[in-house]
Design a protein around this motif. Structure first.
Motif, PDB file in Angstrom:
ATOM      1  N   ALA A  25      84.322  17.859  -0.055  1.00 29.52           N
ATOM      2  CA  ALA A  25      84.024  17.451   1.236  1.00 29.52           C
ATOM      3  C   ALA A  25      84.919  17.616   2.199  1.00 29.52           C
ATOM      4  CB  ALA A  25      83.787  15.897   1.367  1.00 29.52           C
ATOM      5  N   VAL A  26      84.356  19.024   3.415  1.00 32.67           N
ATOM      6  CA  VAL A  26      85.591  19.130   4.321  1.00 32.67           C
ATOM      7  C   VAL A  26      84.600  19.299   5.683  1.00 32.67           C
ATOM      8  CG1 VAL A  26      86.539  20.766   2.507  1.00 32.67           C
ATOM      9  CG2 VAL A  26      85.162  21.585   4.415  1.00 32.67           C
ATOM     10  N   THR A  27      85.572  18.664   6.738  1.00 34.08           N
ATOM     11  CA  THR A  27      85.038  18.988   8.020  1.00 34.08           C
ATOM     12  C   THR A  27      86.317  19.252   8.870  1.00 34.08           C
ATOM     13  OG1 THR A  27      84.795  16.577   7.765  1.00 34.08           O
ATOM     14  CG2 THR A  27      83.000  17.957   7.748  1.00 34.08           C
ATOM     15  N   ALA A  28      86.241  19.351  10.199  1.00 30.15           N
ATOM     16  CA  ALA A  28      87.197  19.417  10.982  1.00 30.15           C
ATOM     17  C   ALA A  28      86.947  19.062  12.380  1.00 30.15           C
ATOM     18  CB  ALA A  28      88.103  20.870  10.770  1.00 30.15           C
ATOM     19  N   GLY A 165     101.232  21.787   7.490  1.00 30.50           N
ATOM     20  CA  GLY A 165     101.343  22.243   6.185  1.00 30.50           C
ATOM     21  C   GLY A 165     100.919  21.786   5.080  1.00 30.50           C
ATOM     22  N   ARG A 166     100.196  22.367   4.143  1.00 29.75           N
ATOM     23  CA  ARG A 166      99.605  21.553   2.840  1.00 29.75           C
ATOM     24  C   ARG A 166      98.554  20.662   3.272  1.00 29.75           C
ATOM     25  NH1 ARG A 166     104.325  20.935  -1.672  1.00 29.75           N
ATOM     26  NH2 ARG A 166     105.099  22.914  -1.406  1.00 29.75           N
ATOM     27  N   CYS A 167      97.847  20.848   4.274  1.00 32.17           N
ATOM     28  CA  CYS A 167      96.816  19.990   4.629  1.00 32.17           C
ATOM     29  C   CYS A 167      95.293  20.708   4.238  1.00 32.17           C
ATOM     30  CB  CYS A 167      96.645  20.039   6.339  1.00 32.17           C
ATOM     31  SG  CYS A 167      96.217  21.205   7.276  1.00 32.17           S
ATOM     32  N   ASN A 168      94.747  19.662   3.937  1.00 34.29           N
ATOM     33  CA  ASN A 168      93.205  19.948   3.150  1.00 34.29           C
ATOM     34  C   ASN A 168      92.215  18.773   3.329  1.00 34.29           C
ATOM     35  OD1 ASN A 168      94.129  18.287   1.443  1.00 34.29           O
ATOM     36  ND2 ASN A 168      94.701  20.285  -0.273  1.00 34.29           N
ATOM     37  N   GLU A 169      91.026  18.937   2.601  1.00 38.96           N
ATOM     38  CA  GLU A 169      90.216  17.916   2.503  1.00 38.96           C
ATOM     39  C   GLU A 169      89.906  17.158   4.069  1.00 38.96           C
ATOM     40  OE1 GLU A 169      91.957  15.937  -1.468  1.00 38.96           O
ATOM     41  OE2 GLU A 169      92.689  15.337   0.366  1.00 38.96           O
ATOM     42  N   PRO A 170      89.539  18.137   5.046  1.00 42.64           N
ATOM     43  CA  PRO A 170      89.076  17.639   5.886  1.00 42.64           C
ATOM     44  C   PRO A 170      87.626  17.064   6.080  1.00 42.64           C
ATOM     45  CG  PRO A 170      89.070  19.967   6.255  1.00 42.64           C
ATOM     46  CD  PRO A 170      89.521  19.770   4.836  1.00 42.64           C
ATOM     47  N   SER A 171      87.466  15.942   6.705  1.00 42.20           N
ATOM     48  CA  SER A 171      86.301  15.529   6.978  1.00 42.20           C
ATOM     49  C   SER A 171      86.047  14.983   8.417  1.00 42.20           C
ATOM     50  CB  SER A 171      86.232  14.206   6.193  1.00 42.20           C
ATOM     51  OG  SER A 171      84.862  13.464   6.166  1.00 42.20           O
ATOM     52  N   LEU A 172      84.806  15.315   8.945  1.00 46.43           N
ATOM     53  CA  LEU A 172      84.693  15.368  10.396  1.00 46.43           C
ATOM     54  C   LEU A 172      83.436  14.335  11.047  1.00 46.43           C
ATOM     55  CD1 LEU A 172      85.062  17.010  13.145  1.00 46.43           C
ATOM     56  CD2 LEU A 172      83.092  18.332  12.524  1.00 46.43           C
ATOM     57  N   SER A 173      83.797  13.491  11.975  1.00 45.41           N
ATOM     58  CA  SER A 173      82.910  12.648  12.675  1.00 45.41           C
ATOM     59  C   SER A 173      81.787  13.304  13.335  1.00 45.41           C
ATOM     60  CB  SER A 173      83.648  11.771  13.610  1.00 45.41           C
ATOM     61  OG  SER A 173      84.133  12.336  14.799  1.00 45.41           O
ATOM     62  N   ARG A 177      85.120  14.689  17.256  1.00 41.46           N
ATOM     63  CA  ARG A 177      86.309  14.245  17.829  1.00 41.46           C
ATOM     64  C   ARG A 177      87.472  13.742  16.933  1.00 41.46           C
ATOM     65  NH1 ARG A 177      87.222   8.983  21.982  1.00 41.46           N
ATOM     66  NH2 ARG A 177      89.312   9.018  21.687  1.00 41.46           N
ATOM     67  N   TYR A 178      86.835  13.164  15.723  1.00 38.23           N
ATOM     68  CA  TYR A 178      87.708  12.422  14.895  1.00 38.23           C
ATOM     69  C   TYR A 178      87.939  13.320  13.498  1.00 38.23           C
ATOM     70  CZ  TYR A 178      87.949   8.623  17.926  1.00 38.23           C
ATOM     71  OH  TYR A 178      88.026   7.601  18.675  1.00 38.23           O
ATOM     72  N   LEU A 179      88.930  13.735  12.885  1.00 42.42           N
ATOM     73  CA  LEU A 179      89.381  14.544  11.747  1.00 42.42           C
ATOM     74  C   LEU A 179      90.060  13.590  10.724  1.00 42.42           C
ATOM     75  CD1 LEU A 179      89.356  17.210   9.930  1.00 42.42           C
ATOM     76  CD2 LEU A 179      91.589  17.543  11.377  1.00 42.42           C
ATOM     77  N   ALA A 180      89.516  13.365   9.596  1.00 42.07           N
ATOM     78  CA  ALA A 180      90.451  12.776   8.564  1.00 42.07           C
ATOM     79  C   ALA A 180      90.782  13.817   7.630  1.00 42.07           C
ATOM     80  CB  ALA A 180      89.528  11.678   8.047  1.00 42.07           C
ATOM     81  N   PHE A 181      91.828  13.725   7.081  1.00 46.74           N
ATOM     82  CA  PHE A 181      92.422  14.866   6.246  1.00 46.74           C
ATOM     83  C   PHE A 181      93.547  14.323   5.281  1.00 46.74           C
ATOM     84  CE2 PHE A 181      94.777  15.504  10.255  1.00 46.74           C
ATOM     85  CZ  PHE A 181      95.935  15.501   9.794  1.00 46.74           C
ATOM     86  N   GLY A 182      93.653  15.069   4.333  1.00 47.02           N
ATOM     87  CA  GLY A 182      94.962  14.770   3.495  1.00 47.02           C
ATOM     88  C   GLY A 182      95.870  15.910   3.719  1.00 47.02           C
ATOM     89  N   VAL A 193      97.028  10.125   4.045  1.00 44.55           N
ATOM     90  CA  VAL A 193      95.867  10.391   4.758  1.00 44.55           C
ATOM     91  C   VAL A 193      95.847  10.201   6.127  1.00 44.55           C
ATOM     92  CG1 VAL A 193      93.213   9.815   4.864  1.00 44.55           C
ATOM     93  CG2 VAL A 193      94.516   9.640   2.683  1.00 44.55           C
ATOM     94  N   LEU A 194      95.535  11.024   7.119  1.00 45.90           N
ATOM     95  CA  LEU A 194      95.557  11.026   8.290  1.00 45.90           C
ATOM     96  C   LEU A 194      94.062  11.028   8.999  1.00 45.90           C
ATOM     97  CD1 LEU A 194      98.435  12.211   7.291  1.00 45.90           C
ATOM     98  CD2 LEU A 194      98.983  12.625   9.857  1.00 45.90           C
ATOM     99  N   VAL A 195      94.219  10.740  10.200  1.00 40.21           N
ATOM    100  CA  VAL A 195      93.157  11.099  11.355  1.00 40.21           C
ATOM    101  C   VAL A 195      93.633  11.424  12.629  1.00 40.21           C
ATOM    102  CG1 VAL A 195      91.116   9.880  12.458  1.00 40.21           C
ATOM    103  CG2 VAL A 195      92.014   8.917  10.253  1.00 40.21           C
TER     104      VAL A 195
END
Length: 376
Positions: A25-28, A165-173, A177-182, A193-195
């Protein structure tokens, strides 16, 4: 995840389709220039912003019931597909091996217009599309490095840089506007886990003691983020709430291990796996609906329809269940898999991948292709 209101449906399904989708599941989300220049490894928590209301999405009419081949651009093999809630747009990736910079690997099919466009995202692993179909993103290798980064392309703004760096797994609102990722820390190899907010700022919502995938999944309005923590003796699924700034979990209870499948767009349902069963957790009531002896792979944006793979059966390999009535509909009678964001609102469309020939006339390339099944 993308915002959508619940809607009732009647189902008329009598077909089986072979498919195999390999997708994360990815989004950005788009970020301002100042935000994009900030490395996530040094990001600090920001004050939570007010959640953006999830847009209402109506299904696109005028599309035929049945099976449609989506990957019509070339014959090189495709997979990792996601669909918008209205079923109009599908993002997918090429499976070709592109060495070094260059090459277009991510595609978007506009089913209503009958057009496929390429996105300038090189080696686009696990691509995703925003609910309004305006933004596409994927996890890609950083040039000359083994680490990963998220790269996003907007129809309106072109390529949007995202420095991490080393960021992946993006999930998009829903509105991007909002991006959750690891992100995996360089030294400890632990995961956070960041937003990120496209209007500026980051929030760290979880520190995990494991480099295992967190698989964050954000709700359509950006209020909720579900994620998994697979640290030793801490395995579980958690839910963060932007409005309160708090995290609840493990949702499955303290004595049960679980892994995340997907969060519904309204943030009301969390699907997770535990043992050989699938559970659909209702955030409002705190209760979970058990679907025994199946592997859940996706939930539609309303949280009503569960796409799952039965365990050890000779029957359909993909099935769509109405969680309200318990009715099952066969999606694929041949070996098949699918992933998150592969079901449109109300279970109307399911996007899959298959290497089988003959699913539609003229598909004889002998390589995986992306198809969508429209039920009604």
């Amino acid at each position: 995840m993308r915002g959508i209101k619940r809607r009732g449906t009647t189902r008329r399904v009598r077909a089986a389709l072979s498919a195999a989708v390999v997708v994360c599941a990815v989004t950005a989300a788009a970020l301002t220039a100042a935000t994009a220049a900030t490395d996530t490894a040094a990001a600090v928590a920001a004050t939570p912003a007010a959640a953006t209301p999830a847009p209402t999405v109506a299904a696109v009419e005028g599309l035929d019931v049945g099976v449609e081949r989506i990957s019509v651009a070339t014959d090189e093999g495709y997979g990792a597909a996601s669909i918008t809630p209205d079923g109009r747009s599908i993002v997918f990736r090429s499976l070709k091996n592109v060495g070094g910079p260059g090459g277009d690997e991510v595609y978007v099919r506009d089913r209503s217009a009958g057009r496929t466009r390429t996105e300038p995202i090189v080696e686009g692993w696990t691509p995703a599309i925003s609910g309004d179909g305006r933004q596409v993103a994927a996890t890609t290798p950083a040039q000359g490095m083994s680490t990963q980064r998220i790269r996003q392309h907007s129809v309106d703004l072109g390529i949007l840089p995202f420095s991490c760096g080393r960021c992946n797994e993006p999930s998009l609102s829903a509105d991007g506007r909002y991006l959750a990722f690891g992100v995996v820390d360089y030294i400890s190899h632990n995961r956070r886990v960041l937003v990120a907010d496209r209007e500026g700022g980051y929030q760290t919502i979880a520190h995990l003691g494991s480099g295992a995938p967190a698989r964050p999944s954000i709700s359509g309005d950006g209020r909720y983020v579900a994620y998994q923590d697979l640290s030793y003796q801490k395995e579980g699924v958690h839910l963060w709430d932007r409005a309160t700034g708090t995290t609840s979990g493990p949702l499955e209870g303290p004595d049960t291990y679980a892994s995340l499948v997907q969060l519904s767009d309204d943030g009301g349902k969390v699907v997770y796996l535990s043992g050989s069963d699938t559970y659909v957790h209702d955030v409002g009531t705190g209760t979970a609906q058990r679907v025994p002896n199946v592997k859940g792979v996706a939930v539609d944006p309303t949280g009503r329809y569960l796409l799952y793979a039965p365990h050890g059966t000779s029957g359909p390999s993909l099935v769509l269940r109405d969680l309200r009535t318990g009715a099952d509909e066969a999606v694929s009678g041949q070996p098949a898999t699918a992933e998150v964001d592969s079901v449109s609102a109300g279970g109307r469309d399911v996007v899959v991948q298959s290497a089988a020939d003959g699913i539609v006339p003229g598909d004889t390339n002998g390589k995986p292709d992306v198809f969508v099944r429209r039920f009604f």
